[in-house]
Write a protein that holds these residues in place. Structure first.
Motif, PDB file in Angstrom:
ATOM      1  N   CYS A  88       0.859  -1.170   0.000  1.00  0.00           N
ATOM      2  CA  CYS A  88       0.000   0.000   0.000  1.00  0.00           C
ATOM      3  C   CYS A  88       0.907   1.236   0.000  1.00  0.00           C
ATOM      4  O   CYS A  88       2.113   1.127  -0.213  1.00  0.00           O
ATOM      5  N   ASP A  89       0.340   2.395   0.262  1.00  0.00           N
ATOM      6  CA  ASP A  89       1.139   3.615   0.293  1.00  0.00           C
ATOM      7  C   ASP A  89       1.895   3.684   1.622  1.00  0.00           C
ATOM      8  O   ASP A  89       1.522   4.393   2.541  1.00  0.00           O
ATOM      9  N   SER A  90       2.983   2.908   1.700  1.00  0.00           N
ATOM     10  CA  SER A  90       3.813   2.859   2.890  1.00  0.00           C
ATOM     11  C   SER A  90       5.258   2.622   2.453  1.00  0.00           C
ATOM     12  O   SER A  90       5.556   2.597   1.257  1.00  0.00           O
ATOM     13  N   CYS A  91       6.146   2.435   3.424  1.00  0.00           N
ATOM     14  CA  CYS A  91       7.577   2.443   3.112  1.00  0.00           C
ATOM     15  C   CYS A  91       8.022   1.285   2.233  1.00  0.00           C
ATOM     16  O   CYS A  91       8.987   1.405   1.482  1.00  0.00           O
ATOM     17  N   GLY A  92       7.331   0.122   2.324  1.00  0.00           N
ATOM     18  CA  GLY A  92       7.759  -1.037   1.570  1.00  0.00           C
ATOM     19  C   GLY A  92       7.830  -0.794   0.074  1.00  0.00           C
ATOM     20  O   GLY A  92       8.736  -1.271  -0.603  1.00  0.00           O
ATOM     21  N   GLN A  93       6.859  -0.049  -0.462  1.00  0.00           N
ATOM     22  CA  GLN A  93       6.852   0.196  -1.903  1.00  0.00           C
ATOM     23  C   GLN A  93       8.067   1.034  -2.323  1.00  0.00           C
ATOM     24  O   GLN A  93       8.604   0.854  -3.415  1.00  0.00           O
ATOM     25  N   HIS A  94       8.512   1.957  -1.461  1.00  0.00           N
ATOM     26  CA  HIS A  94       9.678   2.774  -1.798  1.00  0.00           C
ATOM     27  C   HIS A  94      10.955   1.938  -1.738  1.00  0.00           C
ATOM     28  O   HIS A  94      11.868   2.130  -2.558  1.00  0.00           O
ATOM     29  N   MET A  95      11.028   1.020  -0.790  1.00  0.00           N
ATOM     30  CA  MET A  95      12.151   0.081  -0.760  1.00  0.00           C
ATOM     31  C   MET A  95      12.171  -0.755  -2.033  1.00  0.00           C
ATOM     32  O   MET A  95      13.225  -0.977  -2.639  1.00  0.00           O
ATOM     33  N   CYS A  96      10.990  -1.211  -2.431  1.00  0.00           N
ATOM     34  CA  CYS A  96      10.867  -2.026  -3.642  1.00  0.00           C
ATOM     35  C   CYS A  96      11.366  -1.271  -4.870  1.00  0.00           C
ATOM     36  O   CYS A  96      12.119  -1.800  -5.686  1.00  0.00           O
ATOM     37  N   LYS A  97      10.970  -0.019  -4.988  1.00  0.00           N
ATOM     38  CA  LYS A  97      11.391   0.797  -6.115  1.00  0.00           C
ATOM     39  C   LYS A  97      12.905   1.017  -6.096  1.00  0.00           C
ATOM     40  O   LYS A  97      13.553   1.056  -7.149  1.00  0.00           O
ATOM     41  N   ALA A  98      13.481   1.151  -4.900  1.00  0.00           N
ATOM     42  CA  ALA A  98      14.926   1.382  -4.788  1.00  0.00           C
ATOM     43  C   ALA A  98      15.734   0.217  -5.351  1.00  0.00           C
ATOM     44  O   ALA A  98      16.892   0.394  -5.734  1.00  0.00           O
ATOM     45  N   PHE A  99      15.126  -0.976  -5.402  1.00  0.00           N
ATOM     46  CA  PHE A  99      15.811  -2.142  -5.955  1.00  0.00           C
ATOM     47  C   PHE A  99      15.259  -2.536  -7.324  1.00  0.00           C
ATOM     48  O   PHE A  99      15.586  -3.604  -7.843  1.00  0.00           O
ATOM     49  N   LYS A 151       9.554  -5.720  -9.061  1.00  0.00           N
ATOM     50  CA  LYS A 151       8.164  -5.654  -9.494  1.00  0.00           C
ATOM     51  C   LYS A 151       7.234  -5.581  -8.289  1.00  0.00           C
ATOM     52  O   LYS A 151       7.502  -6.181  -7.245  1.00  0.00           O
ATOM     53  N   ALA A 152       6.122  -4.853  -8.464  1.00  0.00           N
ATOM     54  CA  ALA A 152       5.224  -4.672  -7.327  1.00  0.00           C
ATOM     55  C   ALA A 152       3.803  -4.385  -7.786  1.00  0.00           C
ATOM     56  O   ALA A 152       3.570  -3.867  -8.881  1.00  0.00           O
ATOM     57  N   SER A 153       2.857  -4.698  -6.896  1.00  0.00           N
ATOM     58  CA  SER A 153       1.469  -4.257  -7.005  1.00  0.00           C
ATOM     59  C   SER A 153       1.174  -3.415  -5.771  1.00  0.00           C
ATOM     60  O   SER A 153       1.416  -3.865  -4.652  1.00  0.00           O
ATOM     61  N   VAL A 154       0.664  -2.207  -5.974  1.00  0.00           N
ATOM     62  CA  VAL A 154       0.457  -1.276  -4.871  1.00  0.00           C
ATOM     63  C   VAL A 154      -0.966  -0.730  -4.915  1.00  0.00           C
ATOM     64  O   VAL A 154      -1.398  -0.183  -5.926  1.00  0.00           O
ATOM     65  N   MET A 155      -1.698  -0.893  -3.802  1.00  0.00           N
ATOM     66  CA  MET A 155      -3.048  -0.372  -3.683  1.00  0.00           C
ATOM     67  C   MET A 155      -3.002   1.069  -3.171  1.00  0.00           C
ATOM     68  O   MET A 155      -2.299   1.367  -2.215  1.00  0.00           O
ATOM     69  N   ILE A 156      -3.726   1.968  -3.841  1.00  0.00           N
ATOM     70  CA  ILE A 156      -3.835   3.341  -3.367  1.00  0.00           C
ATOM     71  C   ILE A 156      -5.297   3.760  -3.375  1.00  0.00           C
ATOM     72  O   ILE A 156      -6.081   3.296  -4.193  1.00  0.00           O
ATOM     73  N   ALA A 157      -5.644   4.645  -2.441  1.00  0.00           N
ATOM     74  CA  ALA A 157      -7.010   5.167  -2.376  1.00  0.00           C
ATOM     75  C   ALA A 157      -7.000   6.604  -1.883  1.00  0.00           C
ATOM     76  O   ALA A 157      -7.533   7.494  -2.537  1.00  0.00           O
ATOM     77  N   GLY A 158      -6.372   6.855  -0.728  1.00  0.00           N
ATOM     78  CA  GLY A 158      -6.384   8.193  -0.152  1.00  0.00           C
ATOM     79  C   GLY A 158      -5.311   9.107  -0.672  1.00  0.00           C
ATOM     80  O   GLY A 158      -5.277  10.288  -0.309  1.00  0.00           O
ATOM     81  N   THR A 159      -4.410   8.601  -1.515  1.00  0.00           N
ATOM     82  CA  THR A 159      -3.349   9.416  -2.102  1.00  0.00           C
ATOM     83  C   THR A 159      -3.333   9.225  -3.610  1.00  0.00           C
ATOM     84  O   THR A 159      -3.974   8.322  -4.143  1.00  0.00           O
ATOM     85  N   HIS A 160      -2.574  10.064  -4.300  1.00  0.00           N
ATOM     86  CA  HIS A 160      -2.571  10.066  -5.760  1.00  0.00           C
ATOM     87  C   HIS A 160      -1.354   9.314  -6.301  1.00  0.00           C
ATOM     88  O   HIS A 160      -0.252   9.451  -5.775  1.00  0.00           O
ATOM     89  N   LYS A 161      -1.570   8.549  -7.358  1.00  0.00           N
ATOM     90  CA  LYS A 161      -0.495   7.704  -7.874  1.00  0.00           C
ATOM     91  C   LYS A 161       0.680   8.502  -8.437  1.00  0.00           C
ATOM     92  O   LYS A 161       1.829   8.036  -8.383  1.00  0.00           O
ATOM     93  N   THR A 162       0.450   9.700  -8.951  1.00  0.00           N
ATOM     94  CA  THR A 162       1.542  10.471  -9.548  1.00  0.00           C
ATOM     95  C   THR A 162       2.595  10.835  -8.519  1.00  0.00           C
ATOM     96  O   THR A 162       3.788  10.744  -8.785  1.00  0.00           O
ATOM     97  N   ASN A 163       2.172  11.249  -7.329  1.00  0.00           N
ATOM     98  CA  ASN A 163       3.171  11.734  -6.385  1.00  0.00           C
ATOM     99  C   ASN A 163       3.474  10.792  -5.227  1.00  0.00           C
ATOM    100  O   ASN A 163       4.377  11.081  -4.433  1.00  0.00           O
ATOM    101  N   THR A 164       2.786   9.664  -5.108  1.00  0.00           N
ATOM    102  CA  THR A 164       3.084   8.784  -3.980  1.00  0.00           C
ATOM    103  C   THR A 164       3.580   7.403  -4.370  1.00  0.00           C
ATOM    104  O   THR A 164       4.101   6.679  -3.529  1.00  0.00           O
ATOM    105  N   THR A 165       3.444   7.013  -5.649  1.00  0.00           N
ATOM    106  CA  THR A 165       3.937   5.701  -6.046  1.00  0.00           C
ATOM    107  C   THR A 165       4.618   5.817  -7.405  1.00  0.00           C
ATOM    108  O   THR A 165       5.036   6.912  -7.786  1.00  0.00           O
ATOM    109  N   TYR A 166       4.715   4.717  -8.159  1.00  0.00           N
ATOM    110  CA  TYR A 166       5.588   4.696  -9.331  1.00  0.00           C
ATOM    111  C   TYR A 166       4.865   4.108 -10.529  1.00  0.00           C
ATOM    112  O   TYR A 166       4.159   3.094 -10.406  1.00  0.00           O
ATOM    113  N   ASP A 167       5.066   4.741 -11.690  1.00  0.00           N
ATOM    114  CA  ASP A 167       4.254   4.378 -12.850  1.00  0.00           C
ATOM    115  C   ASP A 167       4.621   3.019 -13.449  1.00  0.00           C
ATOM    116  O   ASP A 167       3.880   2.502 -14.277  1.00  0.00           O
ATOM    117  N   ASN A 168       5.760   2.436 -13.056  1.00  0.00           N
ATOM    118  CA  ASN A 168       6.074   1.098 -13.566  1.00  0.00           C
ATOM    119  C   ASN A 168       5.585  -0.009 -12.631  1.00  0.00           C
ATOM    120  O   ASN A 168       5.827  -1.176 -12.871  1.00  0.00           O
TER     121      ASN A 168
END
Length: 331
Positions: free
Chosen positions: A219-230, A233-250
């Motif tokens: 979800c929108d938490s630290c694990g997804q940023h760790m994942c991106k740093a390496f 591949k990931a699946s990330v659920m978002i609802a209360g935040t926007h995908k452009t500025n809180t997660t990654y387009d790949n």
């Protein structure tokens, strides 16, 4: 010229600031400068440009850095118009705040540096998990963010940053049949169909586990940023935040096709609360939407569509739950 860059906030924010810090070092090779990070100073370990410059503001003597400084930079992406208008990512927003740059073409990628010992420990944890759940590929799942809280009817997150319970139940019920699931979160909310390392790894160790795993679901938490740093591949659920500025387009982004109302976090707490009310339909995933997201997860893991139809989980019409991970602020 002596500069102190004073960062704060959740661990995810700090990870996304690393590229801007590396760029700052490149652009100021002869400057004396330092970084302060409350609670997360360990995240720059392994970077020769950053490790020896980073201090906790709570450590003895740190105020001396501020005393002799000619300039203190306190970057706050959430107050940057391009950020809260959902035009740029956190990584880019830190580049604006730290480097005063809107040209992000020279901004380094997301990255973390792990030690050999951290990599070995992650290997050992995955090996132990496979002894209990010998299912082949390993998936790390982090369903809850920092604002999730327990309730008699489940786990809830009023900020809408955590995975709804019916989605989590469906994913675990089906994925656990064929995959080794490692649960990243508070022990009190551990599902026995997943493996929970005991004792709980520190956050650098969790980063190593995510790197060693085959896939990440979060979800929108630290694990997804760790994942991106390496570059995993990931699946990330978002609802209360926007995908452009809180997660990654790949990443595979799991979100409902309904209106999003921009948040005002760190600007107006009242407005943020009112916006969360308007965004509540974004967390109300239908069973069809959950099953569609699951199918995409399997395709991403396997590279092909699944051959076996997943079983449905009995629906619970209580509101969506979420959880606070050990009282730690993840962003």
């Amino acid at each position: 010229m002596t500069t102190v860059i004073s960062l704060d906030g959740g661990l995810g924010r700090i990870i996304t600031a690393i590229p801007a810090l590396l760029k700052y070092h490149k652009n100021h090779p002869d400057e004396e400068w330092y970084i302060t990070i409350p609670g997360w100073e360990f995240i720059t370990w392994g970077f020769p440009e950053l490790q020896e410059r980073t201090f906790s503001p709570e450590a003895k003597g740190t105020f001396n850095l501020f005393w002799k400084a000619d300039r203190v930079i306190s970057p706050e992406p959430y107050r940057l118009p391009a950020y809260y208008r959902n035009e740029i990512s956190l990584r880019e927003a830190f580049d604006v705040c730290i480097n005063n740059s809107t040209d992000h073409s020279d901004l380094p990628p997301m990255q973390l540096n792990l030690s050999m010992q951290e990599k070995r420990s992650a290997y050992d944890i995955i090996k132990r998990s496979k002894k209990k759940h010998p299912k082949g590929k390993t998936i790390v799942i982090q369903p809850y963010g920092s604002t999730a809280t327990p309730h008699p009817s489940g786990v809830f997150d009023d900020s809408l940053r955590s995975m709804p319970q019916k989605m989590l139940d469906y994913f675990i019920d089906n994925l656990s049949k064929n995959y080794n699931l490692i649960y990243m979160g508070a022990k009190d909310f551990h599902d026995i169909r997943t493996y929970k390392p005991d004792p709980d790894p520190d956050l650098r160790s969790w980063a190593a586990i995510i790197k060693a795993a085959d896939y990440f679901i979060g979800c929108d938490s630290c694990g997804q940023h760790m994942c991106k740093a390496f570059n995993k591949k990931a699946s990330v659920m978002i609802a209360g935040t926007h995908k452009t500025n809180t997660t990654y387009d790949n990443f595979h982004i799991i979100e409902r096709d309904v209106s999003f109302y921009p948040d005002s976090m760190r600007i107006s707490g009242f407005h943020a609360h009112m916006v969360s009310r308007l965004n509540e339909p974004r967390i109300d995933f239908t069973q069809e939407e959950i099953e569609k997201a699951y199918q995409k997860i399997i395709e991403n893991i396997q590279g092909t569509a699944p051959q076996v139809k997943p079983v449905s989980v009995k629906q619970d019409l209580t509101p969506e739950p979420q959880k606070k991970i050990g009282g730690v602020m993840y962003n």
